[in-house]
Design an enzyme around this catalytic site. Structure first.
Site, short mmCIF file in Angstrom:
data_model
loop_
_atom_site.label_atom_id
_atom_site.label_comp_id
_atom_site.label_asym_id
_atom_site.label_seq_id
_atom_site.Cartn_x
_atom_site.Cartn_y
_atom_site.Cartn_z
N SER A 184 -7.12 -44.69 31.98
CA SER A 184 -5.99 -45.59 32.20
C SER A 184 -4.70 -44.91 31.81
O SER A 184 -4.68 -44.05 30.92
CB SER A 184 -6.20 -46.82 31.31
OG SER A 184 -5.01 -47.56 31.23
N LYS A 189 -10.26 -45.64 25.51
CA LYS A 189 -10.09 -44.74 26.66
C LYS A 189 -9.81 -43.31 26.19
O LYS A 189 -10.38 -42.34 26.70
CB LYS A 189 -8.94 -45.23 27.56
CG LYS A 189 -9.21 -46.56 28.24
CD LYS A 189 -10.37 -46.48 29.21
CE LYS A 189 -10.69 -47.80 29.86
NZ LYS A 189 -11.97 -47.84 30.56
N TYR A 217 -8.12 -51.06 22.66
CA TYR A 217 -8.54 -50.80 24.03
C TYR A 217 -8.11 -49.39 24.47
O TYR A 217 -8.91 -48.61 24.97
CB TYR A 217 -7.94 -51.85 25.00
CG TYR A 217 -8.04 -51.44 26.44
CD1 TYR A 217 -9.28 -51.37 27.08
CD2 TYR A 217 -6.90 -51.06 27.16
CE1 TYR A 217 -9.38 -50.96 28.41
CE2 TYR A 217 -6.99 -50.65 28.48
CZ TYR A 217 -8.23 -50.60 29.11
OH TYR A 217 -8.32 -50.17 30.41
P1 NAD Z 1 -13.43 -55.75 35.33
O1 NAD Z 1 -13.55 -56.43 34.02
O2 NAD Z 1 -13.12 -56.58 36.53
O3 NAD Z 1 -14.74 -54.88 35.62
C1 NAD Z 1 -15.49 -54.28 34.60
C2 NAD Z 1 -16.94 -54.62 34.86
O4 NAD Z 1 -17.75 -54.02 33.83
C3 NAD Z 1 -17.23 -56.13 34.82
O5 NAD Z 1 -17.95 -56.49 35.97
C4 NAD Z 1 -18.05 -56.32 33.55
O6 NAD Z 1 -18.96 -57.39 33.67
C5 NAD Z 1 -18.74 -54.97 33.42
N1 NAD Z 1 -19.14 -54.61 32.05
C6 NAD Z 1 -18.40 -54.59 30.93
N2 NAD Z 1 -19.14 -54.19 29.88
C7 NAD Z 1 -20.40 -53.92 30.35
C8 NAD Z 1 -21.60 -53.48 29.76
N3 NAD Z 1 -21.70 -53.22 28.46
N4 NAD Z 1 -22.69 -53.33 30.55
C9 NAD Z 1 -22.63 -53.57 31.87
N5 NAD Z 1 -21.51 -54.01 32.49
C10 NAD Z 1 -20.40 -54.18 31.73
O7 NAD Z 1 -12.29 -54.62 35.15
P2 NAD Z 1 -11.56 -53.74 36.25
O8 NAD Z 1 -10.15 -54.19 36.32
O9 NAD Z 1 -12.37 -53.65 37.48
O10 NAD Z 1 -11.56 -52.34 35.49
C11 NAD Z 1 -12.59 -51.40 35.67
C12 NAD Z 1 -12.36 -50.24 34.71
O11 NAD Z 1 -11.06 -49.71 34.92
C13 NAD Z 1 -12.43 -50.64 33.24
O12 NAD Z 1 -13.06 -49.62 32.51
C14 NAD Z 1 -10.97 -50.76 32.85
O13 NAD Z 1 -10.77 -50.51 31.47
C15 NAD Z 1 -10.33 -49.67 33.71
N6 NAD Z 1 -8.90 -49.91 33.99
C16 NAD Z 1 -8.50 -51.10 34.55
C17 NAD Z 1 -7.14 -51.32 34.79
C18 NAD Z 1 -6.66 -52.63 35.36
O14 NAD Z 1 -5.46 -52.91 35.26
N7 NAD Z 1 -7.51 -53.42 36.00
C19 NAD Z 1 -6.20 -50.33 34.48
C20 NAD Z 1 -6.66 -49.13 33.94
C21 NAD Z 1 -8.02 -48.92 33.70
N1 UFG Z 2 4.71 -59.01 32.37
C1 UFG Z 2 5.50 -60.14 32.27
N2 UFG Z 2 4.87 -61.33 32.18
C2 UFG Z 2 3.52 -61.48 32.20
C3 UFG Z 2 2.73 -60.32 32.31
C4 UFG Z 2 3.36 -59.10 32.39
O1 UFG Z 2 6.72 -60.05 32.25
O2 UFG Z 2 3.02 -62.62 32.10
C5 UFG Z 2 5.37 -57.69 32.50
C6 UFG Z 2 5.03 -56.71 31.39
O3 UFG Z 2 5.93 -56.85 30.31
C7 UFG Z 2 5.15 -55.37 32.12
C8 UFG Z 2 4.73 -55.69 33.54
O4 UFG Z 2 4.88 -57.09 33.69
O5 UFG Z 2 6.50 -54.96 32.14
C9 UFG Z 2 3.27 -55.32 33.83
O6 UFG Z 2 2.44 -55.92 32.83
P1 UFG Z 2 0.83 -55.96 32.98
O7 UFG Z 2 0.31 -56.72 31.81
O8 UFG Z 2 0.47 -56.43 34.33
O9 UFG Z 2 0.43 -54.42 32.92
P2 UFG Z 2 0.63 -53.34 31.77
O10 UFG Z 2 1.40 -52.20 32.36
O11 UFG Z 2 1.16 -53.93 30.53
O12 UFG Z 2 -0.86 -52.91 31.46
C10 UFG Z 2 -1.83 -52.74 32.48
C11 UFG Z 2 -3.21 -53.04 31.91
C12 UFG Z 2 -3.55 -52.03 30.84
C13 UFG Z 2 -3.47 -50.66 31.45
C14 UFG Z 2 -2.10 -50.42 32.02
C15 UFG Z 2 -2.04 -49.09 32.71
O13 UFG Z 2 -3.21 -54.34 31.33
O14 UFG Z 2 -4.85 -52.25 30.38
O15 UFG Z 2 -1.79 -51.44 32.98
O16 UFG Z 2 -3.03 -48.99 33.67
F1 UFG Z 2 -3.73 -49.75 30.49
#
Ligand code: NAD
Ligand code: UFG
Length: 357
Positions: free
Chosen positions: A124, A152, A148
């Site tokens: 991430s 990572k 969190y």
């Molecule tokens: P998500 O929660 O929708 O998907 C994660 C999946 O992993 C879920 O289906 C959950 O049930 C499964 N899971 C969690 N723990 C488990 C375990 N112990 N065993 C088996 N399954 C398990 O999240 P996402 O948004 O699809 O994110 C996927 C990956 O990308 C995650 O590792 C997250 O940290 C990373 N990531 C997400 C974002 C974002 O903004 N969505 C940004 C950066 C990184």
């Molecule tokens: N924001 C608001 N109101 C809200 C939610 C968000 O103003 O209700 C603003 C935040 O302050 C930020 C922007 O919208 O400026 C984006 O916020 P998000 O929470 O959507 O995303 P972040 O960049 O804070 O974080 C996300 C994931 C993290 C990940 C990161 C980089 O939540 O887990 O993107 O991938 F690490």
């Protein structure tokens, strides 16, 4: 030969499964559904017309993970499974460390035992902490702001150690920026549990009338309109990035980090405006205090992914907003409207895995 997709029922995983199946890959999904609904798997089949095996198991259960490798000819793993809520990670850090870090260690141990050494890992942009400047390139210093983020960062380090110990491994660390949007069909998308933490699902729920108004976290940042700037990327572009990374790990050894972002930043208010245009809905908002730990500006330098993976994000902010809206409109309650029923799932071996039909 199959690709194992851990966390394949989740938001990014489900979109990646669609792209993998469309590209002709065989896939096996492993998920414990802690943050997802098995209905997403039915939808993947509906979109692609493909069936695939799914194991409803926890990554922490080493014996069962081992069984997945015994029963399938796995050639590489795309590892999404993990917990991802920043706020929750502050309340239950040990759970996050155990689930994310131990889960990854278990997976790698089993992979090693089965001589599967090709891995694409969901990292991430959070590993850059509060960046000193933008765009952010992969060589920027790394830091974590919460448990969190630390999971990572630690997993990246663990995977580096693993490669140093055995140069036969091939690992891609994909640092995602801000995934939003949904598949064009409106059949799969982001389905947050309870009140969303992230901007786009919050906006869509205000637009659909489930939430009253958006709280904009701060308007005094040193940005064009004072609100925070992020690099929003269409989840389908992100999914395609995994296929390019898979090509890379399949054809070489080593460990490398790649930013997956567009290289463009949009402010919160620009996102509200873009969404209003795409949905023709008013998004009411109020300005509130900054959220602790938020960076003012974060956007990627995506050049390395272009040069080394041959990947660039193609979809516009308009398309991201349109697709987020389509998903929200078609599924106002996420996947919960169509709870998966026993008849939908053809269970084999008393729940060890099921095949969607
Ligand atoms: P998500 O929660 O929708 O998907 C994660 C999946 O992993 C879920 O289906 C959950 O049930 C499964 N899971 C969690 N723990 C488990 C375990 N112990 N065993 C088996 N399954 C398990 O999240 P996402 O948004 O699809 O994110 C996927 C990956 O990308 C995650 O590792 C997250 O940290 C990373 N990531 C997400 C974002 C974002 O903004 N969505 C940004 C950066 C990184
Ligand atoms: N924001 C608001 N109101 C809200 C939610 C968000 O103003 O209700 C603003 C935040 O302050 C930020 C922007 O919208 O400026 C984006 O916020 P998000 O929470 O959507 O995303 P972040 O960049 O804070 O974080 C996300 C994931 C993290 C990940 C990161 C980089 O939540 O887990 O993107 O991938 F690490």
């Amino acid at each position: 030969m199959a690709i194992l997709v851990t966390g394949g029922a989740g938001y990014i995983g489900s979109h990646t499964c669609v792209e993998l199946l469309n590209a002709g890959h065989e896939i096996v999904v492993l998920d414990n559904f802690i943050n997802s609904n098995p209905e997403s798997l039915n939808r993947i089949s509906e979109i692609t017309g493909c069936m695939f095996k799914t194991y409803s198991i926890d990554l922490l259960d080493k014996e069962k993970v081992d069984q997945v490798f015994e029963e399938n000819d796995i050639e590489a793993v795309i590892h999404f499974a993990g917990l991802k809520a920043v706020g929750e990670s502050l309340s239950i850090p040990l759970h996050y460390y155990h689930n994310n870090i131990t889960g990854t260690v278990v997976l790698c141990e089993v992979m090693k035992r089965h001589n599967v050494k090709k891995l694409v890992f969901s990292s991430s942009a959070t590993v850059y902490g509060i960046p000193k400047q933008c765009p952010i390139s992969e060589e920027f210093p790394l830091s974590a702001l919460n448990p969190y983020g630390r999971t990572k960062l630690m997993i990246e380090e663990i995977l580096r150690d693993l490669y140093v110990s055995d140069n036969a491994w091939s690992i891609a660390l994909l640092r995602y920026f801000n995934p939003i949007g949904a598949h064009k069909s409106g059949l799969i998308g982001e389905d947050p549990n309870g009140i969303p933490n992230n901007l786009m699902p919050y906006i869509t729920q205000v637009a659909v009338g489930k939430l009253k108004e958006l709280s904009v976290f701060g308007n005094q940042y040193p940005t064009k309109d004072g609100t925070g700037i992020r690099d929003y990327i269409h989840v389908v572009d992100l999914a395609v990035g995994h296929l390019r990374a898979l090509d890379k790990v399949s054809n070489s050894t080593g460990i490398d980090a790649f930013n997956l972002g567009t290289g463009k930043g949009y402010s919160v208010l620009e996102m509200v405006e873009a969404f209003e245009k795409a949905s023709l809905k008013k998004v009411h908002y109020k300005i509130v205090d900054e959220r602790h730990g938020d960076a003012a500006v974060s956007y990627a330098d995506p050049l390395k992914a272009k040069q080394e993976l041959g990947w660039v994000a193609e979809k516009s902010i308009e398309e991201m907003c349109e697709d987020s809206w389509k998903w929200q409109m078609k599924n106002p309650n996420g996947y919960k409207n169509r709870i998966v029923d026993e008849e939908n799932l053809h269970k084999v071996n008393s729940g060890d895995f099921f095949i969607l039909n």
